[in-house]
Design a protein around this motif. Sequence first.
Motif, short mmCIF file in Angstrom:
data_model
loop_
_atom_site.label_atom_id
_atom_site.label_comp_id
_atom_site.label_asym_id
_atom_site.label_seq_id
_atom_site.Cartn_x
_atom_site.Cartn_y
_atom_site.Cartn_z
N PHE A 1 0.84 -1.20 0.00
CA PHE A 1 0.00 0.00 0.00
C PHE A 1 0.87 1.25 0.00
O PHE A 1 0.62 2.19 -0.76
CB PHE A 1 -0.93 -0.02 1.22
N ILE A 2 1.89 1.25 0.85
CA ILE A 2 2.78 2.41 0.93
C ILE A 2 3.52 2.59 -0.40
O ILE A 2 3.61 3.71 -0.92
CB ILE A 2 3.78 2.26 2.09
N THR A 3 4.02 1.51 -0.95
CA THR A 3 4.78 1.59 -2.21
C THR A 3 3.88 2.14 -3.32
O THR A 3 4.27 3.05 -4.05
CB THR A 3 5.30 0.20 -2.62
N ILE A 4 2.69 1.57 -3.43
CA ILE A 4 1.79 1.98 -4.51
C ILE A 4 1.36 3.43 -4.32
O ILE A 4 1.34 4.22 -5.28
CB ILE A 4 0.55 1.04 -4.58
N SER A 5 1.06 3.81 -3.09
CA SER A 5 0.58 5.18 -2.89
C SER A 5 1.69 6.18 -3.16
O SER A 5 1.45 7.25 -3.70
CB SER A 5 -0.01 5.36 -1.49
N ARG A 6 2.94 5.81 -2.82
CA ARG A 6 4.08 6.70 -3.14
C ARG A 6 4.25 6.82 -4.66
O ARG A 6 4.48 7.90 -5.19
CB ARG A 6 5.36 6.16 -2.55
N TYR A 7 4.14 5.68 -5.32
CA TYR A 7 4.30 5.68 -6.79
C TYR A 7 3.21 6.54 -7.43
O TYR A 7 3.48 7.35 -8.30
CB TYR A 7 4.23 4.24 -7.30
N LEU A 8 1.99 6.35 -6.97
CA LEU A 8 0.88 7.11 -7.55
C LEU A 8 1.01 8.60 -7.25
O LEU A 8 0.75 9.43 -8.11
CB LEU A 8 -0.47 6.60 -7.00
#
Lengths: 205, 252
Positions: B92-99
């Motif tokens: 979740f953290i990785t994806i939200s940072r990427y987005l």
Amino acid sequence: MRYSEVYFVEAVYKRDHAVERALYDYCKHYFDNHYKAVFFRGDKDKAEIFQEAFITLWEKIENRKIYVEEGVLKGKDGTPLVGKLTTFLMSIARLKYLEWTRENLHILSDEELLRGEKTVEIKNASQDDSSDEDMLEIIADCISHMSKRCNQILTLFYYKEKTLDDIMIKLPTFESKNALKTAKYKCMETLRKSAQEIYRRNLNI
Amino acid sequence: MKEDYQDRIDEYLLKRMSPEDCMAFENEVAENQELHEQLSFTEEVRHAMRSRNEKLAKMEEWEKETESKSRLSKRRLYYWVSGIAALFIVGFITISRYLSSFDKGVGTEYAQTNLVQEEESADIEKLLAYNKYSTALEKINREIETELHEISFGPGCAEDEGIEIIDSCTPDTVCIIDDIDIKDYSRENSKEEFREESREKSQSRLTYLYWLKVKALIGLNRIDEALPLLEDLRRDSEYGLQADSLYKLLKR
């Protein structure tokens, strides 16, 4: 692994330890799911009733009171068992519960007491079915109802084969060896009288 | 049932008799019905006790095994759930940072310049807080040099790159530079606005650096060098009031 009840009886009679364990699990699972149809008690009492019922069933198998003939489970007088082994277990449990009720009248609620009066009649009636019990079975049953003290003394003496001196160390309430010996003798005497009374009652029916 | 019979029966059954005594006892049993009955009864009690206690011991062992298996499986379940939860959180953290980095648009990598500056300021402030005035002063002077170069000698790298962004903006792209969405401005206006904005930012940063320099100089007890800077800062800068108070204090 799932075994048939016929296999259970045959293997347990031959003292197959793995199957003994499987039978225990099988019976426990059934008992846990169905005991509420027989009685309502807390976990400790329920565990005690199951323990006694299972030991009785196990001993009946070992003593060929329940056996297999031509692939059919048979019981008293060689008649096929009515119902399954688990049903038989529950009927033993019911009787054990009735006995437990009589021994524990002081902790039962009014409702349970009223129920208990009726169940004592059932218990007396059901003893008619025990006419084929031999002395060994009767003694085993009496042992399960022995006082905790007598149980301790006789277990240490006859099962663990401890001397009176060793038992005095384990049970320090006895002030002398003679006192312990007398207590042991009284336990045996009580056991003998109870067993003989039941045996005579069975013969008279 | 006789108590003295019981003692001899127990000795006989528990094999505590000598062989000669055993033989004598057996002969007596054959002739004494009461002794014979009591012996049989005791044998049956012994057999029943052994059978019962062996079964109880086995059942106790099985219960312990079942309990320990159940505890083990509960622990396994706990590890599985924790592992999945941890994976979920990391994902979740990785994806939200990427987005979020993607959403910032084309200008994000260039807005990093501001981020670097903020980090530098944080470093200088840390050095001052830990009384490392010399090191802080060195850093401040380097930063001041950079800013002066930006202001005095025309557009620096950041401004050039900013102009490039403006040129590359299309109606379909997100064009944000230094938190300003420049899409609303015409291309030429945007460039002018951007240049002006850049200069103002550099000036503001310079003022801030001078203020930090004053602190570093005071820390190094170089009051004579700090006073001229304070005089400049007193005049219409965002640190005017503080600079004025400090100046008057030092002048006493």
